[in-house]
Design an enzyme around this catalytic site. Sequence first.
Site, mmCIF file in Angstrom:
data_model
loop_
_atom_site.group_PDB
_atom_site.id
_atom_site.type_symbol
_atom_site.label_atom_id
_atom_site.label_comp_id
_atom_site.label_asym_id
_atom_site.label_seq_id
_atom_site.Cartn_x
_atom_site.Cartn_y
_atom_site.Cartn_z
ATOM 1 N N LYS A 1 0.462 -1.216 -0.215
ATOM 2 C CA LYS A 1 -0.044 -0.093 0.265
ATOM 3 C C LYS A 1 0.867 1.474 0.080
ATOM 4 O O LYS A 1 0.447 2.317 -0.362
ATOM 5 C CB LYS A 1 -1.166 0.319 1.190
ATOM 6 C CG LYS A 1 -1.848 -0.924 0.204
ATOM 7 C CD LYS A 1 -2.573 -1.419 1.599
ATOM 8 C CE LYS A 1 -3.667 -2.766 1.756
ATOM 9 N NZ LYS A 1 -4.327 -3.514 3.398
ATOM 10 N N GLN B 1 -4.433 -2.282 9.762
ATOM 11 C CA GLN B 1 -4.306 -2.890 8.958
ATOM 12 C C GLN B 1 -4.838 -4.416 9.819
ATOM 13 O O GLN B 1 -4.446 -3.914 10.845
ATOM 14 C CB GLN B 1 -3.266 -3.414 8.186
ATOM 15 C CG GLN B 1 -2.898 -4.761 7.880
ATOM 16 C CD GLN B 1 -3.062 -4.875 6.055
ATOM 17 O OE1 GLN B 1 -2.436 -3.470 5.696
ATOM 18 N NE2 GLN B 1 -4.178 -5.891 6.179
ATOM 19 N N ASP C 1 -10.281 3.748 4.297
ATOM 20 C CA ASP C 1 -10.228 2.344 4.051
ATOM 21 C C ASP C 1 -11.623 1.166 3.939
ATOM 22 O O ASP C 1 -12.372 0.861 3.914
ATOM 23 C CB ASP C 1 -9.412 1.814 5.021
ATOM 24 C CG ASP C 1 -8.890 0.163 4.524
ATOM 25 O OD1 ASP C 1 -9.145 -0.154 3.106
ATOM 26 O OD2 ASP C 1 -8.143 -0.348 5.710
#
Length: 289
Positions: A63, A107, A130
């Site tokens: 990422k 994450q 996200d």
Amino acid sequence: MLLQYAPMADPIVLDGKTLARSTEAGIAERVSALKARNGGCTPILATILVGADPASMTYTKMKGNACRRVGMDSLKTELPEDTTTEELLAAIDELNNNSDVHGILLQHPVPGQINERACFDRIALTKDVDGVTSQGFGQMAMGEPAYGSCTPAGIMRLLDHYDIPIEGRHAVVIGRSPILGKPMAMMLLNHHATVTICHSRTRNLVDVVRMADIVVAAVGKPRFVKGDWIREGAVVVDAGSHPEKCGDVDLQAVIPRCSAYTPYPGGVGPMTINTLIFQTLQAAEKAAG
Ligand code: NAP
């Protein structure tokens, strides 16, 4: 009446890798335009990694690399395996209050002692690129503006790019996780599919999948979906990813039956990362007014 897709000798390959690469050029252009009108200020995605899970380390690195490819920066926060919920909430608060940061990625999964939902929900809505907060999910589900969870949002962009019809089709989503199955189902519903969500307690799963025009496999089990579960001409999306170098679908058995499919690798994965950087750009553009 079942709406049939025409079975095809050569199914369409829903090539996420090529689509992601090609859209990166456009994202990079918008990033440099934004920097130019914003005093050289670079869009920044903050990534938070808790612990040292090798797969999570690889994902956060990928990422960060994707950010740099389009001219954005990433700001890494790495926390030890024994981090508490309070410590992680404090790290998120710091990034929420940092005006240089435009998007925050926590994450998934975090170590078991952490209340992951509380931490996801601490991310400021404006920085939830996200698409993991409950509020963001709710707004998305209601058809209000919100950043979508990146994997299902990436799948929708892929289906859209290849003009896969969704309206009126029966979509079967296998999996109901907060980051994948549930938002996937809501996005398909918002595009007027008739949606069935399956999970570990679903009875007669194979019969349900056999009725699908569109199958999304988000189960987390290698090659779980078999060839003879797929109705002739269905569209098959494989969201799974495993160390065995396969997804959740037994692709070789499915390809002769379907009209379109996502390959593994190079299908859903690249679109997830591409959607993350795209939504980070959107957040930076909004912050700049
Ligand atoms: P997850 O949280 O483990 O959820 C798996 C879902 O599958 C659950 O809802 C579970 O049902 C359901 N399930 C498990 N066994 C089943 C069975 N026998 N029959 C029917 N349903 C069953 O996984 P996830 O985070 O959603 O991830 C799913 C897959 O996508 C994984 O392979 C993961 O690696 C991959 N993934 C890929 C990306 C990407 O960027 N490509 C991103 C995220 C995830 P219950 O709810 O009843 O337990």
